[in-house]
Design a protein around this motif. Structure first.
Motif, PDB file in Angstrom:
ATOM      1  N   SER A  10      52.488  57.006  45.300  1.00 26.76           N
ATOM      2  CA  SER A  10      53.743  57.581  44.790  1.00 26.76           C
ATOM      3  C   SER A  10      54.944  56.898  45.430  1.00 26.76           C
ATOM      4  CB  SER A  10      53.785  59.085  45.068  1.00 26.76           C
ATOM      5  OG  SER A  10      52.799  59.770  44.348  1.00 26.76           O
ATOM      6  N   TYR A  11      54.882  56.682  46.743  1.00 22.88           N
ATOM      7  CA  TYR A  11      55.982  56.020  47.448  1.00 22.88           C
ATOM      8  C   TYR A  11      56.179  54.600  46.924  1.00 22.88           C
ATOM      9  CZ  TYR A  11      58.820  53.967  51.117  1.00 22.88           C
ATOM     10  OH  TYR A  11      59.829  53.319  51.798  1.00 22.88           O
ATOM     11  N   VAL A  12      55.081  53.882  46.763  1.00 20.68           N
ATOM     12  CA  VAL A  12      55.177  52.497  46.282  1.00 20.68           C
ATOM     13  C   VAL A  12      55.723  52.458  44.862  1.00 20.68           C
ATOM     14  CG1 VAL A  12      53.804  50.478  45.630  1.00 20.68           C
ATOM     15  CG2 VAL A  12      53.420  51.594  47.843  1.00 20.68           C
ATOM     16  N   TYR A  13      55.272  53.360  44.024  1.00 19.59           N
ATOM     17  CA  TYR A  13      55.749  53.396  42.638  1.00 19.59           C
ATOM     18  C   TYR A  13      57.254  53.649  42.593  1.00 19.59           C
ATOM     19  CZ  TYR A  13      56.219  54.792  37.750  1.00 19.59           C
ATOM     20  OH  TYR A  13      56.621  54.883  36.437  1.00 19.59           O
ATOM     21  N   GLU A  14      57.734  54.521  43.433  1.00 15.32           N
ATOM     22  CA  GLU A  14      59.151  54.877  43.427  1.00 15.32           C
ATOM     23  C   GLU A  14      60.035  53.823  44.097  1.00 15.32           C
ATOM     24  OE1 GLU A  14      59.245  58.631  45.348  1.00 15.32           O
ATOM     25  OE2 GLU A  14      58.148  59.674  43.746  1.00 15.32           O
ATOM     26  N   ASN A  15      59.478  53.059  45.029  1.00 13.74           N
ATOM     27  CA  ASN A  15      60.309  52.172  45.837  1.00 13.74           C
ATOM     28  C   ASN A  15      59.994  50.683  45.723  1.00 13.74           C
ATOM     29  OD1 ASN A  15      61.931  54.159  47.742  1.00 13.74           O
ATOM     30  ND2 ASN A  15      59.825  54.936  47.656  1.00 13.74           N
ATOM     31  N   LEU A  16      58.757  50.331  45.368  1.00 13.47           N
ATOM     32  CA  LEU A  16      58.361  48.920  45.436  1.00 13.47           C
ATOM     33  C   LEU A  16      57.769  48.393  44.134  1.00 13.47           C
ATOM     34  CD1 LEU A  16      56.634  48.942  48.958  1.00 13.47           C
ATOM     35  CD2 LEU A  16      58.995  48.325  48.414  1.00 13.47           C
ATOM     36  N   LEU A  17      57.910  49.138  43.057  1.00 14.46           N
ATOM     37  CA  LEU A  17      57.284  48.729  41.799  1.00 14.46           C
ATOM     38  C   LEU A  17      57.760  47.357  41.347  1.00 14.46           C
ATOM     39  CD1 LEU A  17      55.336  49.746  39.565  1.00 14.46           C
ATOM     40  CD2 LEU A  17      57.348  50.588  38.342  1.00 14.46           C
ATOM     41  N   HIS A  18      59.009  47.037  41.613  1.00 18.21           N
ATOM     42  CA  HIS A  18      59.595  45.768  41.165  1.00 18.21           C
ATOM     43  C   HIS A  18      59.124  44.573  41.991  1.00 18.21           C
ATOM     44  CE1 HIS A  18      62.044  47.125  44.516  1.00 18.21           C
ATOM     45  NE2 HIS A  18      62.488  45.888  44.652  1.00 18.21           N
ATOM     46  N   GLU A  19      58.421  44.808  43.092  1.00 14.17           N
ATOM     47  CA  GLU A  19      58.076  43.714  44.006  1.00 14.17           C
ATOM     48  C   GLU A  19      56.713  43.095  43.727  1.00 14.17           C
ATOM     49  OE1 GLU A  19      59.076  43.736  48.004  1.00 14.17           O
ATOM     50  OE2 GLU A  19      60.675  45.235  47.843  1.00 14.17           O
ATOM     51  N   GLY A  20      56.006  43.586  42.746  1.00  9.64           N
ATOM     52  CA  GLY A  20      54.700  43.002  42.451  1.00  9.64           C
ATOM     53  C   GLY A  20      54.200  43.382  41.073  1.00  9.64           C
ATOM     54  N   GLU A  21      53.170  42.660  40.642  1.00 11.24           N
ATOM     55  CA  GLU A  21      52.455  42.992  39.407  1.00 11.24           C
ATOM     56  C   GLU A  21      51.124  43.675  39.721  1.00 11.24           C
ATOM     57  OE1 GLU A  21      55.563  40.796  38.716  1.00 11.24           O
ATOM     58  OE2 GLU A  21      53.923  39.660  39.596  1.00 11.24           O
ATOM     59  N   TRP A  22      50.653  43.488  40.945  1.00 14.29           N
ATOM     60  CA  TRP A  22      49.378  44.056  41.367  1.00 14.29           C
ATOM     61  C   TRP A  22      49.584  44.794  42.688  1.00 14.29           C
ATOM     62  CZ3 TRP A  22      45.326  43.617  38.018  1.00 14.29           C
ATOM     63  CH2 TRP A  22      45.440  42.644  37.014  1.00 14.29           C
ATOM     64  N   PHE A  23      48.795  45.871  42.898  1.00  7.36           N
ATOM     65  CA  PHE A  23      49.015  46.750  44.034  1.00  7.36           C
ATOM     66  C   PHE A  23      47.677  47.007  44.722  1.00  7.36           C
ATOM     67  CE2 PHE A  23      52.376  47.118  41.020  1.00  7.36           C
ATOM     68  CZ  PHE A  23      53.517  47.167  41.801  1.00  7.36           C
ATOM     69  N   LEU A  24      47.545  46.397  45.898  1.00 14.36           N
ATOM     70  CA  LEU A  24      46.296  46.426  46.655  1.00 14.36           C
ATOM     71  C   LEU A  24      46.328  47.546  47.683  1.00 14.36           C
ATOM     72  CD1 LEU A  24      43.630  45.076  47.830  1.00 14.36           C
ATOM     73  CD2 LEU A  24      45.185  43.789  49.317  1.00 14.36           C
ATOM     74  N   LYS A  25      45.295  48.372  47.697  1.00  7.98           N
ATOM     75  CA  LYS A  25      45.125  49.369  48.753  1.00  7.98           C
ATOM     76  C   LYS A  25      44.008  48.899  49.671  1.00  7.98           C
ATOM     77  CE  LYS A  25      42.782  52.810  50.763  1.00  7.98           C
ATOM     78  NZ  LYS A  25      41.338  52.783  51.159  1.00  7.98           N
ATOM     79  N   ALA A  26      44.293  48.876  50.987  1.00  5.56           N
ATOM     80  CA  ALA A  26      43.295  48.486  51.976  1.00  5.56           C
ATOM     81  C   ALA A  26      43.438  49.364  53.213  1.00  5.56           C
ATOM     82  CB  ALA A  26      43.446  47.015  52.352  1.00  5.56           C
ATOM     83  N   ASP A  27      42.408  49.401  54.035  1.00  2.90           N
ATOM     84  CA  ASP A  27      42.462  50.087  55.314  1.00  2.90           C
ATOM     85  C   ASP A  27      42.871  49.097  56.401  1.00  2.90           C
ATOM     86  OD1 ASP A  27      41.616  52.356  54.014  1.00  2.90           O
ATOM     87  OD2 ASP A  27      39.515  52.133  54.611  1.00  2.90           O
ATOM     88  N   ASP A  28      43.210  49.615  57.579  1.00  2.82           N
ATOM     89  CA  ASP A  28      43.657  48.713  58.641  1.00  2.82           C
ATOM     90  C   ASP A  28      42.504  47.987  59.331  1.00  2.82           C
ATOM     91  OD1 ASP A  28      42.595  50.763  60.177  1.00  2.82           O
ATOM     92  OD2 ASP A  28      44.527  51.449  60.959  1.00  2.82           O
ATOM     93  N   ASP A  29      41.265  48.243  58.888  1.00  3.58           N
ATOM     94  CA  ASP A  29      40.125  47.471  59.390  1.00  3.58           C
ATOM     95  C   ASP A  29      39.463  46.669  58.268  1.00  3.58           C
ATOM     96  OD1 ASP A  29      39.077  49.639  58.039  1.00  3.58           O
ATOM     97  OD2 ASP A  29      37.584  50.143  59.563  1.00  3.58           O
ATOM     98  N   THR A  30      40.218  46.385  57.232  1.00  2.00           N
ATOM     99  CA  THR A  30      39.759  45.562  56.109  1.00  2.00           C
ATOM    100  C   THR A  30      40.425  44.193  56.183  1.00  2.00           C
ATOM    101  OG1 THR A  30      39.579  47.543  54.732  1.00  2.00           O
ATOM    102  CG2 THR A  30      39.531  45.426  53.599  1.00  2.00           C
ATOM    103  N   TYR A  31      39.661  43.142  55.913  1.00  2.00           N
ATOM    104  CA  TYR A  31      40.218  41.787  55.840  1.00  2.00           C
ATOM    105  C   TYR A  31      40.208  41.344  54.378  1.00  2.00           C
ATOM    106  CZ  TYR A  31      41.250  36.907  56.899  1.00  2.00           C
ATOM    107  OH  TYR A  31      41.850  35.664  56.961  1.00  2.00           O
ATOM    108  N   ILE A  32      41.348  40.825  53.920  1.00  2.00           N
ATOM    109  CA  ILE A  32      41.478  40.372  52.531  1.00  2.00           C
ATOM    110  C   ILE A  32      41.805  38.884  52.516  1.00  2.00           C
ATOM    111  CG2 ILE A  32      42.695  40.665  50.350  1.00  2.00           C
ATOM    112  CD1 ILE A  32      41.213  43.173  51.082  1.00  2.00           C
TER     113      ILE A  32
END
Length: 330
Positions: free
Chosen positions: A131-153
Protein backbone atom coordinates in the motif's frame (compact mmCIF):
# COMPACT_ATOMS: atom_id res chain seq x y z
CA UNK A 1 -11.85 -22.70 -7.57
CA UNK A 2 -9.36 -19.90 -8.11
CA UNK A 3 -9.08 -20.77 -11.79
CA UNK A 4 -12.76 -19.96 -12.31
CA UNK A 5 -12.09 -16.44 -11.08
CA UNK A 6 -9.14 -16.14 -13.45
CA UNK A 7 -11.24 -17.12 -16.41
CA UNK A 8 -13.82 -14.51 -15.51
CA UNK A 9 -11.22 -11.87 -16.31
CA UNK A 10 -11.06 -13.14 -19.86
CA UNK A 11 -7.65 -14.78 -19.72
CA UNK A 12 -6.72 -18.29 -20.70
CA UNK A 13 -5.09 -19.93 -17.66
CA UNK A 14 -3.27 -22.53 -19.71
CA UNK A 15 -1.98 -19.81 -22.02
CA UNK A 16 -0.19 -17.80 -19.37
CA UNK A 17 0.94 -20.73 -17.22
CA UNK A 18 2.82 -22.15 -20.19
CA UNK A 19 3.69 -18.89 -21.90
CA UNK A 20 7.26 -17.63 -21.79
CA UNK A 21 9.41 -15.59 -24.12
CA UNK A 22 11.48 -17.44 -26.68
CA UNK A 23 15.09 -17.60 -25.55
CA UNK A 24 18.16 -18.03 -27.72
CA UNK A 25 21.85 -18.31 -26.99
CA UNK A 26 24.79 -16.16 -27.93
CA UNK A 27 28.52 -16.56 -27.36
CA UNK A 28 30.59 -13.45 -26.93
CA UNK A 29 34.31 -13.09 -26.42
CA UNK A 30 33.91 -9.75 -24.70
CA UNK A 31 34.34 -9.36 -20.97
CA UNK A 32 31.36 -10.50 -18.98
CA UNK A 33 30.41 -8.24 -16.10
CA UNK A 34 27.30 -6.76 -14.59
CA UNK A 35 26.30 -5.04 -17.83
CA UNK A 36 24.23 -6.68 -20.54
CA UNK A 37 26.31 -5.90 -23.60
CA UNK A 38 29.77 -6.31 -24.92
CA UNK A 39 32.00 -3.63 -26.34
CA UNK A 40 31.98 -2.83 -30.03
CA UNK A 41 35.24 -4.71 -30.43
CA UNK A 42 33.73 -7.94 -29.12
CA UNK A 43 33.01 -10.67 -31.60
CA UNK A 44 30.06 -13.02 -31.46
CA UNK A 45 29.02 -16.21 -33.17
CA UNK A 46 25.66 -17.89 -33.67
CA UNK A 47 24.75 -20.93 -31.66
CA UNK A 48 21.75 -23.19 -32.04
CA UNK A 49 19.73 -23.50 -28.85
CA UNK A 50 18.01 -26.75 -27.86
CA UNK A 51 14.79 -25.21 -29.19
CA UNK A 52 16.41 -24.70 -32.61
CA UNK A 53 16.54 -20.90 -32.38
CA UNK A 54 19.56 -19.00 -33.64
CA UNK A 55 21.12 -15.91 -32.12
CA UNK A 56 23.72 -13.58 -33.54
CA UNK A 57 23.49 -10.62 -31.18
CA UNK A 58 26.47 -8.89 -29.62
CA UNK A 59 24.86 -5.99 -27.78
CA UNK A 60 21.89 -5.33 -25.55
CA UNK A 61 19.79 -2.35 -24.55
CA UNK A 62 20.28 -0.84 -21.11
CA UNK A 63 17.98 -3.08 -19.11
CA UNK A 64 18.55 -1.04 -15.95
CA UNK A 65 16.54 1.74 -17.58
CA UNK A 66 14.25 -0.42 -19.68
CA UNK A 67 13.15 -2.83 -16.92
CA UNK A 68 12.77 -0.61 -13.86
CA UNK A 69 12.31 -2.47 -10.58
CA UNK A 70 11.35 -1.13 -7.18
CA UNK A 71 12.78 -3.45 -4.51
CA UNK A 72 10.70 -3.75 -1.33
CA UNK A 73 12.64 -5.45 1.47
CA UNK A 74 10.91 -6.42 4.70
CA UNK A 75 13.12 -5.94 7.75
CA UNK A 76 13.04 -4.51 11.28
CA UNK A 77 15.19 -2.20 13.36
CA UNK A 78 17.11 -4.96 15.16
CA UNK A 79 18.23 -6.28 11.77
CA UNK A 80 19.75 -2.99 10.64
CA UNK A 81 23.21 -4.51 10.11
CA UNK A 82 21.78 -7.23 7.88
CA UNK A 83 19.82 -4.66 5.87
CA UNK A 84 22.97 -2.53 5.52
CA UNK A 85 24.85 -5.46 3.96
CA UNK A 86 21.99 -6.14 1.58
CA UNK A 87 22.03 -2.50 0.52
CA UNK A 88 25.79 -2.67 -0.09
CA UNK A 89 25.47 -5.71 -2.35
CA UNK A 90 22.50 -6.56 -4.56
CA UNK A 91 20.31 -3.72 -3.27
CA UNK A 92 22.41 -1.13 -5.07
CA UNK A 93 21.31 -2.65 -8.40
CA UNK A 94 17.64 -1.85 -7.83
CA UNK A 95 16.18 1.19 -9.55
CA UNK A 96 14.73 2.05 -6.15
CA UNK A 97 15.34 0.23 -2.88
CA UNK A 98 13.10 0.69 0.13
CA UNK A 99 13.17 -1.12 3.47
CA UNK A 100 9.87 -1.66 5.25
CA UNK A 101 10.57 -1.64 8.97
CA UNK A 102 9.21 -0.82 12.42
CA UNK A 103 11.39 2.28 12.68
CA UNK A 104 12.22 5.12 10.30
CA UNK A 105 15.87 5.18 9.23
CA UNK A 106 16.74 7.85 6.69
CA UNK A 107 20.35 6.71 6.23
CA UNK A 108 19.28 3.15 5.47
CA UNK A 109 16.21 4.10 3.50
CA UNK A 110 13.78 2.41 5.89
CA UNK A 111 10.18 3.44 6.48
CA UNK A 112 8.13 2.69 9.57
CA UNK A 113 4.66 1.68 8.37
CA UNK A 114 3.23 1.36 11.86
CA UNK A 115 3.16 -2.44 12.15
CA UNK A 116 4.64 -4.05 15.26
CA UNK A 117 7.32 -6.52 14.30
CA UNK A 118 6.37 -10.17 14.80
CA UNK A 119 5.88 -13.22 12.64
CA UNK A 120 2.15 -13.06 13.29
CA UNK A 121 2.07 -9.60 11.74
CA UNK A 122 3.88 -10.56 8.54
CA UNK A 123 0.73 -10.55 6.40
CA UNK A 124 -0.29 -7.20 7.86
CA UNK A 125 3.20 -5.84 7.18
CA UNK A 126 3.15 -7.08 3.59
CA UNK A 127 -0.24 -5.51 2.90
CA UNK A 128 0.91 -2.20 4.36
CA UNK A 129 4.20 -2.36 2.47
CA UNK A 130 2.54 -2.68 -0.91
CA UNK A 131 0.00 0.00 0.00
CA UNK A 132 2.82 2.41 0.89
CA UNK A 133 4.67 1.68 -2.34
CA UNK A 134 1.52 2.05 -4.43
CA UNK A 135 0.77 5.43 -2.88
CA UNK A 136 4.32 6.79 -2.94
CA UNK A 137 6.56 4.94 -5.41
CA UNK A 138 4.31 3.71 -8.21
CA UNK A 139 5.94 6.09 -10.70
CA UNK A 140 9.45 4.78 -9.98
CA UNK A 141 9.12 1.36 -11.57
CA UNK A 142 7.20 -1.02 -13.80
CA UNK A 143 7.91 -4.04 -11.61
CA UNK A 144 7.74 -4.38 -7.82
CA UNK A 145 9.90 -6.96 -6.08
CA UNK A 146 9.20 -8.14 -2.54
CA UNK A 147 12.13 -9.79 -0.74
CA UNK A 148 13.24 -10.53 2.82
CA UNK A 149 16.43 -9.14 4.33
CA UNK A 150 18.05 -12.59 4.08
CA UNK A 151 17.26 -13.04 0.37
CA UNK A 152 19.84 -12.46 -2.38
CA UNK A 153 18.58 -11.30 -5.78
CA UNK A 154 20.59 -11.31 -9.01
CA UNK A 155 18.99 -8.18 -10.42
CA UNK A 156 20.41 -8.55 -13.93
CA UNK A 157 18.87 -12.00 -14.27
CA UNK A 158 15.56 -10.75 -12.93
CA UNK A 159 15.53 -8.01 -15.57
CA UNK A 160 16.42 -10.62 -18.17
CA UNK A 161 13.36 -12.67 -17.19
CA UNK A 162 11.03 -9.67 -17.12
CA UNK A 163 12.24 -8.10 -20.36
CA UNK A 164 9.87 -10.15 -22.51
CA UNK A 165 6.77 -9.26 -20.51
CA UNK A 166 4.50 -6.23 -20.48
CA UNK A 167 4.19 -4.66 -17.01
CA UNK A 168 0.75 -3.35 -17.99
CA UNK A 169 -0.51 -6.94 -17.91
CA UNK A 170 -1.58 -8.68 -14.66
CA UNK A 171 1.23 -11.13 -13.96
CA UNK A 172 3.73 -11.96 -11.23
CA UNK A 173 6.73 -14.27 -10.88
CA UNK A 174 8.53 -16.28 -8.22
CA UNK A 175 9.06 -19.85 -7.04
CA UNK A 176 5.67 -21.40 -7.62
CA UNK A 177 4.03 -23.22 -4.72
CA UNK A 178 0.62 -24.86 -4.56
CA UNK A 179 -1.53 -25.59 -1.51
CA UNK A 180 -5.23 -26.29 -1.09
CA UNK A 181 -5.82 -25.79 -4.85
CA UNK A 182 -4.18 -22.35 -4.74
CA UNK A 183 -1.07 -21.30 -6.65
CA UNK A 184 1.20 -18.74 -5.02
CA UNK A 185 4.86 -17.66 -4.92
CA UNK A 186 7.31 -18.41 -2.13
CA UNK A 187 7.78 -15.34 0.02
CA UNK A 188 11.33 -16.20 1.03
CA UNK A 189 12.45 -16.76 -2.54
CA UNK A 190 11.11 -13.33 -3.48
CA UNK A 191 8.32 -12.49 -5.90
CA UNK A 192 7.81 -9.65 -8.35
CA UNK A 193 4.54 -8.01 -9.41
CA UNK A 194 3.89 -6.11 -12.61
CA UNK A 195 2.53 -2.59 -12.22
CA UNK A 196 -0.90 -3.81 -13.29
CA UNK A 197 -0.74 -6.65 -10.75
CA UNK A 198 0.09 -4.18 -7.99
CA UNK A 199 -2.77 -1.90 -9.03
CA UNK A 200 -5.28 -4.75 -9.00
CA UNK A 201 -4.04 -5.92 -5.61
CA UNK A 202 -4.43 -2.48 -4.01
CA UNK A 203 -7.48 -1.13 -5.83
CA UNK A 204 -9.62 -4.22 -6.44
CA UNK A 205 -8.60 -6.83 -3.88
CA UNK A 206 -6.99 -5.47 -0.73
CA UNK A 207 -10.07 -3.96 0.92
CA UNK A 208 -12.58 -6.49 -0.38
CA UNK A 209 -12.98 -9.07 2.38
CA UNK A 210 -14.63 -11.57 0.04
CA UNK A 211 -11.52 -11.56 -2.17
CA UNK A 212 -8.66 -10.87 0.22
CA UNK A 213 -8.15 -11.85 3.85
CA UNK A 214 -8.03 -8.94 6.25
CA UNK A 215 -4.81 -8.38 8.15
CA UNK A 216 -4.42 -11.13 10.73
CA UNK A 217 -1.92 -13.92 11.52
CA UNK A 218 -1.46 -15.89 8.31
CA UNK A 219 1.14 -16.85 5.72
CA UNK A 220 1.86 -13.71 3.67
CA UNK A 221 2.89 -15.47 0.47
CA UNK A 222 -0.14 -17.75 0.49
CA UNK A 223 -2.55 -14.91 1.23
CA UNK A 224 -1.22 -12.50 -1.37
CA UNK A 225 -1.36 -15.32 -3.89
CA UNK A 226 -5.07 -15.77 -3.20
CA UNK A 227 -5.67 -12.01 -3.33
CA UNK A 228 -3.91 -11.70 -6.68
CA UNK A 229 -5.66 -14.73 -8.14
CA UNK A 230 -9.05 -13.32 -7.13
CA UNK A 231 -8.54 -10.31 -9.42
CA UNK A 232 -7.10 -12.15 -12.40
CA UNK A 233 -3.37 -11.77 -11.76
CA UNK A 234 -1.60 -14.69 -13.39
CA UNK A 235 1.29 -16.71 -11.90
CA UNK A 236 3.92 -16.42 -14.62
CA UNK A 237 6.33 -19.14 -15.71
CA UNK A 238 9.81 -18.42 -14.37
CA UNK A 239 11.40 -21.79 -15.13
CA UNK A 240 14.52 -21.77 -17.32
CA UNK A 241 13.29 -22.45 -20.88
CA UNK A 242 16.48 -24.31 -21.86
CA UNK A 243 16.76 -27.00 -19.17
CA UNK A 244 13.63 -26.32 -17.08
CA UNK A 245 15.50 -25.62 -13.87
CA UNK A 246 14.38 -23.22 -11.15
CA UNK A 247 15.36 -19.53 -11.13
CA UNK A 248 13.78 -18.49 -7.80
CA UNK A 249 14.96 -20.50 -4.77
CA UNK A 250 13.44 -20.55 -1.25
CA UNK A 251 16.73 -21.96 0.13
CA UNK A 252 20.44 -21.04 -0.21
CA UNK A 253 22.47 -22.38 -3.11
CA UNK A 254 24.53 -24.64 -0.85
CA UNK A 255 21.40 -26.65 -0.04
CA UNK A 256 20.81 -27.53 -3.68
CA UNK A 257 24.24 -28.19 -5.20
CA UNK A 258 25.46 -31.17 -3.19
CA UNK A 259 24.99 -34.50 -4.99
CA UNK A 260 23.03 -36.00 -2.08
CA UNK A 261 20.86 -32.92 -1.51
CA UNK A 262 17.73 -34.81 -2.54
CA UNK A 263 18.10 -36.95 0.61
CA UNK A 264 17.95 -34.13 3.13
CA UNK A 265 16.19 -31.13 1.60
CA UNK A 266 13.00 -30.34 3.56
CA UNK A 267 9.87 -32.18 2.53
CA UNK A 268 7.81 -29.00 2.17
CA UNK A 269 10.01 -27.91 -0.74
CA UNK A 270 8.97 -30.95 -2.77
CA UNK A 271 5.41 -31.19 -1.47
CA UNK A 272 4.50 -27.59 -2.28
CA UNK A 273 6.61 -26.79 -5.35
CA UNK A 274 4.46 -26.87 -8.47
CA UNK A 275 7.45 -27.51 -10.74
CA UNK A 276 10.22 -30.09 -10.30
CA UNK A 277 13.15 -29.53 -7.93
CA UNK A 278 16.58 -30.58 -9.16
CA UNK A 279 19.70 -31.07 -7.08
CA UNK A 280 23.41 -31.50 -7.62
CA UNK A 281 25.80 -29.35 -9.69
CA UNK A 282 23.12 -28.77 -12.36
CA UNK A 283 20.39 -28.01 -9.84
CA UNK A 284 19.69 -24.44 -10.75
CA UNK A 285 19.31 -22.24 -13.78
CA UNK A 286 22.46 -20.60 -15.13
CA UNK A 287 20.34 -17.46 -14.95
CA UNK A 288 19.24 -18.01 -11.35
CA UNK A 289 17.54 -15.04 -9.73
CA UNK A 290 17.16 -15.61 -5.99
CA UNK A 291 18.33 -17.56 -2.96
CA UNK A 292 16.94 -17.37 0.57
CA UNK A 293 18.14 -17.84 4.17
CA UNK A 294 21.48 -16.14 3.64
CA UNK A 295 23.70 -14.66 6.33
CA UNK A 296 25.24 -11.24 5.77
CA UNK A 297 28.62 -12.73 4.87
CA UNK A 298 26.88 -14.78 2.17
CA UNK A 299 25.73 -11.56 0.46
CA UNK A 300 29.36 -10.57 -0.11
CA UNK A 301 30.35 -14.11 -1.08
CA UNK A 302 27.69 -14.22 -3.79
CA UNK A 303 28.67 -10.74 -4.95
CA UNK A 304 32.33 -11.74 -5.26
CA UNK A 305 31.71 -14.84 -7.33
CA UNK A 306 29.11 -13.17 -9.54
CA UNK A 307 30.72 -9.80 -10.20
CA UNK A 308 34.46 -10.03 -9.52
CA UNK A 309 35.91 -13.50 -9.89
CA UNK A 310 36.96 -14.74 -13.34
CA UNK A 311 38.35 -18.10 -14.42
CA UNK A 312 41.19 -17.74 -16.90
CA UNK A 313 40.53 -19.48 -20.19
CA UNK A 314 36.80 -19.90 -19.70
CA UNK A 315 34.51 -17.76 -21.82
CA UNK A 316 30.96 -17.11 -20.77
CA UNK A 317 28.02 -18.08 -22.93
CA UNK A 318 25.35 -15.41 -22.97
CA UNK A 319 21.79 -15.82 -24.14
CA UNK A 320 20.19 -13.28 -26.37
CA UNK A 321 17.33 -11.32 -24.89
CA UNK A 322 13.96 -13.09 -24.99
CA UNK A 323 11.40 -12.02 -27.54
CA UNK A 324 8.62 -9.75 -26.38
CA UNK A 325 5.36 -11.59 -25.76
CA UNK A 326 2.66 -10.17 -27.98
CA UNK A 327 -0.41 -12.11 -26.85
CA UNK A 328 -2.98 -10.38 -24.68
CA UNK A 329 -3.05 -11.09 -20.94
CA UNK A 330 -5.92 -9.88 -18.84
Amino acid sequence: MAFVTLLSYGTSVTEILSERPTTTLVITTGEVGSSYGSSSSSSSSSLSSPSGAIAAKSSYPDLFEEVRIVCIVLTYADNRDKATHLKATWGKRCNRLIFISNQDDQDLGAVDIGVEDSHDNLWTKTRQAFSYVYENLLHEGEWFLKADDDTYIVMENLRYLLYGYDAQKPIYFGHKFTYDDNVYMSGGGGYVLSKEALKRFIVDSLNNETLCLKAQPSSEDFEIGKCLTSVGVMPGNSMDPIDYTQRFHPLPLRDYVQPDAMDWLPGWLFNRSLEPIQTGPSCCSEYAISFHYLESKDMYLYDFFLYRMKVHGIEKQLRALPSKISSEIG
